[in-house]
Design a protein around this motif. Structure first.
Motif, mmCIF file in Angstrom:
data_model
loop_
_atom_site.group_PDB
_atom_site.id
_atom_site.type_symbol
_atom_site.label_atom_id
_atom_site.label_comp_id
_atom_site.label_asym_id
_atom_site.label_seq_id
_atom_site.Cartn_x
_atom_site.Cartn_y
_atom_site.Cartn_z
ATOM 1 N N ILE A 10 0.870 -1.185 0.000
ATOM 2 C CA ILE A 10 0.000 0.000 0.000
ATOM 3 C C ILE A 10 0.901 1.227 0.000
ATOM 4 C CG2 ILE A 10 -1.878 1.194 1.163
ATOM 5 C CD1 ILE A 10 -2.373 -1.400 2.761
ATOM 6 N N GLY A 13 5.445 5.041 -2.026
ATOM 7 C CA GLY A 13 6.550 5.866 -1.545
ATOM 8 C C GLY A 13 7.841 5.178 -1.974
ATOM 9 N N HIS A 14 8.985 5.877 -1.893
ATOM 10 C CA HIS A 14 10.209 5.240 -2.391
ATOM 11 C C HIS A 14 10.505 3.962 -1.611
ATOM 12 C CE1 HIS A 14 12.213 7.001 1.071
ATOM 13 N NE2 HIS A 14 13.314 6.333 0.768
ATOM 14 N N GLY A 16 8.200 1.884 -0.313
ATOM 15 C CA GLY A 16 7.288 0.860 -0.835
ATOM 16 C C GLY A 16 7.817 0.291 -2.141
ATOM 17 N N GLU A 34 -1.070 2.780 -5.346
ATOM 18 C CA GLU A 34 -0.747 4.147 -4.949
ATOM 19 C C GLU A 34 -1.965 5.044 -5.137
ATOM 20 O OE1 GLU A 34 1.576 6.085 -3.466
ATOM 21 O OE2 GLU A 34 0.324 7.799 -4.001
ATOM 22 N N ARG A 36 -2.058 8.410 -5.232
ATOM 23 C CA ARG A 36 -1.886 9.571 -6.114
ATOM 24 C C ARG A 36 -1.750 9.125 -7.579
ATOM 25 N NH1 ARG A 36 2.243 14.001 -4.957
ATOM 26 N NH2 ARG A 36 0.699 15.275 -6.039
ATOM 27 N N ALA A 57 8.276 17.714 -2.502
ATOM 28 C CA ALA A 57 8.514 17.509 -1.057
ATOM 29 C C ALA A 57 10.018 17.427 -0.807
ATOM 30 C CB ALA A 57 7.785 16.266 -0.579
ATOM 31 N N TYR A 59 14.004 17.291 -1.333
ATOM 32 C CA TYR A 59 14.700 18.101 -2.349
ATOM 33 C C TYR A 59 16.192 17.801 -2.474
ATOM 34 C CZ TYR A 59 15.266 20.645 2.029
ATOM 35 O OH TYR A 59 15.530 20.949 3.337
ATOM 36 N N ALA A 265 -5.049 4.557 -7.163
ATOM 37 C CA ALA A 265 -5.646 3.368 -6.546
ATOM 38 C C ALA A 265 -5.600 3.510 -5.017
ATOM 39 C CB ALA A 265 -4.887 2.115 -6.994
ATOM 40 N N PHE A 408 12.656 25.126 2.266
ATOM 41 C CA PHE A 408 12.193 24.299 3.379
ATOM 42 C C PHE A 408 12.222 25.217 4.599
ATOM 43 C CE2 PHE A 408 12.337 21.451 6.911
ATOM 44 C CZ PHE A 408 11.457 20.446 6.530
ATOM 45 N N ALA A 505 8.820 4.975 6.312
ATOM 46 C CA ALA A 505 9.678 5.724 7.230
ATOM 47 C C ALA A 505 9.228 5.620 8.685
ATOM 48 C CB ALA A 505 9.703 7.188 6.797
ATOM 49 N N GLY A 511 12.752 8.438 8.948
ATOM 50 C CA GLY A 511 12.513 9.313 7.804
ATOM 51 C C GLY A 511 13.774 9.660 7.039
ATOM 52 N N GLY A 512 13.551 10.215 5.860
ATOM 53 C CA GLY A 512 14.663 10.543 4.970
ATOM 54 C C GLY A 512 14.620 9.626 3.770
ATOM 55 N N VAL A 513 15.273 10.084 2.704
ATOM 56 C CA VAL A 513 15.259 9.296 1.468
ATOM 57 C C VAL A 513 16.388 8.274 1.535
ATOM 58 C CG1 VAL A 513 15.273 9.455 -1.046
ATOM 59 C CG2 VAL A 513 14.357 11.334 0.296
HETATM 60 C C1 LIG Z 1 8.465 18.615 2.557
HETATM 61 C C2 LIG Z 1 9.423 17.469 2.777
HETATM 62 C C3 LIG Z 1 10.786 17.650 2.566
HETATM 63 C C4 LIG Z 1 11.682 16.617 2.780
HETATM 64 N N1 LIG Z 1 12.995 16.786 2.452
HETATM 65 C C5 LIG Z 1 13.829 15.733 2.499
HETATM 66 C C6 LIG Z 1 15.107 15.814 1.909
HETATM 67 O O1 LIG Z 1 15.452 16.814 1.264
HETATM 68 N N2 LIG Z 1 15.929 14.728 2.012
HETATM 69 C C7 LIG Z 1 15.562 13.592 2.665
HETATM 70 O O2 LIG Z 1 16.366 12.645 2.759
HETATM 71 N N3 LIG Z 1 14.311 13.466 3.196
HETATM 72 C C8 LIG Z 1 13.433 14.496 3.093
HETATM 73 N N4 LIG Z 1 12.151 14.363 3.541
HETATM 74 C C9 LIG Z 1 11.738 13.111 4.199
HETATM 75 C C10 LIG Z 1 11.528 11.985 3.201
HETATM 76 O O3 LIG Z 1 11.085 12.485 1.963
HETATM 77 C C11 LIG Z 1 10.507 10.968 3.732
HETATM 78 O O4 LIG Z 1 10.861 10.573 5.035
HETATM 79 C C12 LIG Z 1 10.481 9.715 2.845
HETATM 80 O O5 LIG Z 1 10.413 10.066 1.493
HETATM 81 C C13 LIG Z 1 9.324 8.813 3.222
HETATM 82 O O6 LIG Z 1 9.241 7.804 2.246
HETATM 83 P P1 LIG Z 1 8.290 6.544 2.397
HETATM 84 O O7 LIG Z 1 8.405 5.761 1.148
HETATM 85 O O8 LIG Z 1 8.576 5.849 3.673
HETATM 86 O O9 LIG Z 1 6.811 7.129 2.566
HETATM 87 P P2 LIG Z 1 5.987 8.236 1.798
HETATM 88 O O10 LIG Z 1 6.847 9.011 0.884
HETATM 89 O O11 LIG Z 1 5.226 8.951 2.858
HETATM 90 O O12 LIG Z 1 4.997 7.382 0.886
HETATM 91 C C14 LIG Z 1 3.753 6.913 1.302
HETATM 92 C C15 LIG Z 1 2.918 6.709 0.043
HETATM 93 O O13 LIG Z 1 1.654 6.161 0.378
HETATM 94 C C16 LIG Z 1 0.671 6.776 -0.431
HETATM 95 N N5 LIG Z 1 -0.637 6.601 0.227
HETATM 96 C C17 LIG Z 1 -1.104 7.242 1.322
HETATM 97 N N6 LIG Z 1 -2.339 6.765 1.629
HETATM 98 C C18 LIG Z 1 -2.621 5.801 0.722
HETATM 99 C C19 LIG Z 1 -3.740 4.942 0.518
HETATM 100 N N7 LIG Z 1 -4.800 4.979 1.333
HETATM 101 N N8 LIG Z 1 -3.721 4.074 -0.519
HETATM 102 C C20 LIG Z 1 -2.645 4.012 -1.369
HETATM 103 N N9 LIG Z 1 -1.566 4.817 -1.213
HETATM 104 C C21 LIG Z 1 -1.550 5.684 -0.181
HETATM 105 C C22 LIG Z 1 1.120 8.205 -0.501
HETATM 106 O O14 LIG Z 1 0.510 8.901 -1.568
HETATM 107 C C23 LIG Z 1 2.630 8.004 -0.704
HETATM 108 O O15 LIG Z 1 2.920 7.826 -2.058
HETATM 109 C C24 LIG Z 1 11.210 15.369 3.276
HETATM 110 C C25 LIG Z 1 9.843 15.164 3.455
HETATM 111 C C26 LIG Z 1 8.940 16.197 3.197
HETATM 112 C C27 LIG Z 1 7.468 15.971 3.362
#
Ligand SMILES: Cc1cc2nc3c(=O)[nH]c(=O)nc-3n(C[C@H](O)[C@H](O)[C@H](O)COP(=O)(O)OP(=O)(O)OC[C@H]3O[C@@H](n4cnc5c(N)ncnc54)[C@H](O)[C@@H]3O)c2cc1C
Length: 529
Positions: A10, A13-14, A16, A34, A36, A57, A59, A265, A408, A505, A511-513
């Motif tokens: 579900i 995100g990167h 996932g 996803e 979006r 988000a 950068y 989805a 930011f 995350a 958190g973080g990429v």
């Molecule tokens: C404004 C901002 C700036 C940042 N800057 C940096 C940076 O410069 N460098 C860095 O290292 N980190 C940065 N971070 C942190 C980093 O981007 C995140 O911690 C990381 O990308 C989280 O990734 P993830 O895959 O765990 O989850 P997420 O990226 O949160 O992905 C979750 C996914 O689930 C999807 N989703 C949600 N609900 C549902 C649903 N019901 N059904 C299906 N899909 C759903 C969402 O649309 C999303 O695509 C930043 C974050 C933000 C918000």
């Protein structure tokens, strides 16, 4: 008949996507759903205005794990880093400025302008962080041991951590302070110049509802020095084509190995049958079935929004309700007709001052005052700004001669005080103040702004699904790290429901990429099948 898969992820995100790619690589039939219209979650590029490709988000990148780049051959799938040198530029109200970066000689010269002693101490400070990183960094790609379990493998892992901790010797006390303490006292011990300390300390508050004087911020600072860019430690860079190019590369690698990825989805419910995860239902009613369901969403969104409470232990639900999602980060994305011309570094066109992070924050008292407003539910009168101009290094993200800027900023509270005005009024006032502040340092700035987008914490929640707008899917303080992330007893990516996992995350290492959460989750899921 609903379609059957081995695993459903579900959220694309990167993290996932990383989990999907590793499961597909191991021969599993994987489906990613996803909400979006595009993949990547917080790691996306969106063309907000014609020709302006914005990393909406996140950068900058440094933390993304090199083993994933290798395993998934992400360079072949189009991933390219653009290292930044210098990495930071701090213009000051008195006309001075400070450049810092991987070029050690340049940094020594620049820091010496503020304090010769600080220039001498900087290599020692970096070496100390490096030694602590050598202890902590291997743990990023390991599943945290459970200190309450007597399983032999678990005890072995605990013993190995204790042994490595002993080997830190005199640095052990630095490691403990970094894990538990505030950034300020550490910086005060190493440096004397307020300008140098302030430039370094802004990394200690990224995404945290805190100031560098508060415990927990030393780890946030440290979290930002743990990565590498093309093999060079501690260097941050832009991703060519914007951050979304990284997600697209992982997505392409996952698809090449057979993963199916559906956008638009939105999952509305996680299906549980006889105490086991059984699949998911989409908002439109369509069902997908699998023995393994993996959520890339934060714990609050996964357990409290997508699940029936009766499928979870009451005590667990109570703990999830009390997780810390406080946040005051606000992202402002701008299209510019030209780069800012800083009074303290005059010159036309792109220069070293535009390539790294531009810190608008003259001293740490400024941070404290900015925080004071947010503490009571008001936007900062003078926000702390970290601005980046990726188009200074990447000509694919803006029309020729034009630029994109990411601001930011902190602090914009998630919950505004009742008499603070509407969200839209506050967003407008806050963004205009940020533009005014930048214009104080670069008089051409206001006129250079063509368009802008403001993402307050409430928008980060509605756009990316981040509870409370917390950019890390939950606070990164010691009580929510390692074997306590997301909750004690559940740091191994498993949940109270058999067959249901977390991979985002919200899990270790946070958190973080990094891709590390998704990488570790895939390993645990494969162990169970
Ligand atoms: C404004 C901002 C700036 C940042 N800057 C940096 C940076 O410069 N460098 C860095 O290292 N980190 C940065 N971070 C942190 C980093 O981007 C995140 O911690 C990381 O990308 C989280 O990734 P993830 O895959 O765990 O989850 P997420 O990226 O949160 O992905 C979750 C996914 O689930 C999807 N989703 C949600 N609900 C549902 C649903 N019901 N059904 C299906 N899909 C759903 C969402 O649309 C999303 O695509 C930043 C974050 C933000 C918000």
């Amino acid at each position: 008949m609903p379609t059957r898969h081995d695993a459903i992820i579900i959220g694309a995100g990167h993290n996932g996507l990383v989990t999907a790619a590793y499961l597909a690589r191991a021969g599993r039939k994987v489906l990613v759903l996803e909400r979006r219209e595009l993949v990547g979650g917080c790691v996306v590029t969106e063309e907000l205005w014609p020709g302006f490709k914005v990393s909406t988000a996140s950068y900058v990148n440094s933390l993304f794990r090199p083993e994933i780049i290798r395993d998934l051959e992400l360079k072949r799938h189009g991933f390219e880093m653009l290292p930044r040198n210098p990495s930071s530029f701090t213009p000051l109200p008195d006309g001075r400025s400070l450049l810092m970066g991987p070029d050690k000689e340049m940094t020594r010269r620049e820091v010496s302008k503020f304090s010769r002693k600080d220039a001498e101490n900087l290599p020692g400070f970096e070496a100390m962080l490096e030694r602590v990183a050598r202890f902590l960094e291997p743990m990023l790609v390991e599943t945290p041991p459970n200190p309450w379990s007597n399983a032999p493998g678990n005890l072995m892992r605990l013993a190995r951590i204790a042994w490595n901790f002993r080997r830190l010797g005199a640095d052990a006390k630095h490691a403990v302070e970094i894990l538990t303490g505030a950034a300020d006292p550490i910086l005060d011990r190493w440096f004397e110049s307020e300008e140098v300390k302030t430039t370094i300390s802004t990394d200690a508050i990224i995404g945290a509802f805190a100031t560098p004087s508060m415990p927990g911020t030393a780890y946030v600072l440290f979290h930002h020095v743990m990565g590498e860019c093309d093999g060079v430690r501690g260097v941050w860079g832009y991703v060519r084509g914007g951050m979304g190019a990284l997600s697209n590369a992982i997505s392409s690698a996952a698809k090449e190995r057979g993963a199916e990825i559906k956008v638009n989805a939105p999952v509305s419910r996680i299906l549980v049958k006889d105490g086991r995860a059984a699949g998911v239902a989409l908002a439109g009613g369509e069902e997908y079935h699998a023995d393994k369901v993996v959520s890339c969403l934060d714990a609050h969104a996964t357990f409290l929004r997508l699940m029936d409470r009766k499928d979870l232990p009451a005590e667990f639900v109570e703990s999830v309700k009390h997780l810390d999602y406080s946040s005051a980060s606000c992202k402002i994305n701008l299209a510019l007709s030209e780069v800012p011309k800083f009074t303290c570094r005059p010159g036309d066109g792109v220069g070293p001052q535009h390539r790294g992070t531009i810190h608008i924050c003259p001293n740490r008292t400024y941070i404290e005052k900015a925080f004071d407003c947010a503490k009571y539910g008001y936007i900062s009168e003078n926000p702390v700004i970290e601005a980046t101009i990726p188009s200074s290094l990447d000509n694919t993200v803006a029309p020729e001669g034009k630029h994109v800027m990411s601001m930011f900023t902190q602090y914009f509270p998630y919950k505004l005080a009742p008499d603070a005005g509407t969200l839209d009024e506050n967003k407008k006032r806050y963004a205009e103040r940020c533009i005014d502040i930048m214009t104080e340092y670069a008089p051409n700035f206001r006129k250079a702004v063509i368009q802008y987008q403001v993402l307050a914490p409430a928008d980060l929640e509605s756009t990316f699904g981040l509870t409370g707008g917390n950019i890390m899917q939950g606070a990164m303080t010691l009580s929510s790290l390692a074997f306590m992330r997301p909750l004690p007893g559940y740091a191994d990516y498993r949940t109270p429901v058999k067959g249901l996992y977390l991979c985002g995350a919200a899990t270790h290492p946070g958190g973080g990429v990094m891709g590390a959460c998704g990488y570790n989750a895939a390993r645990e899921i494969l162990k169970d099948s």
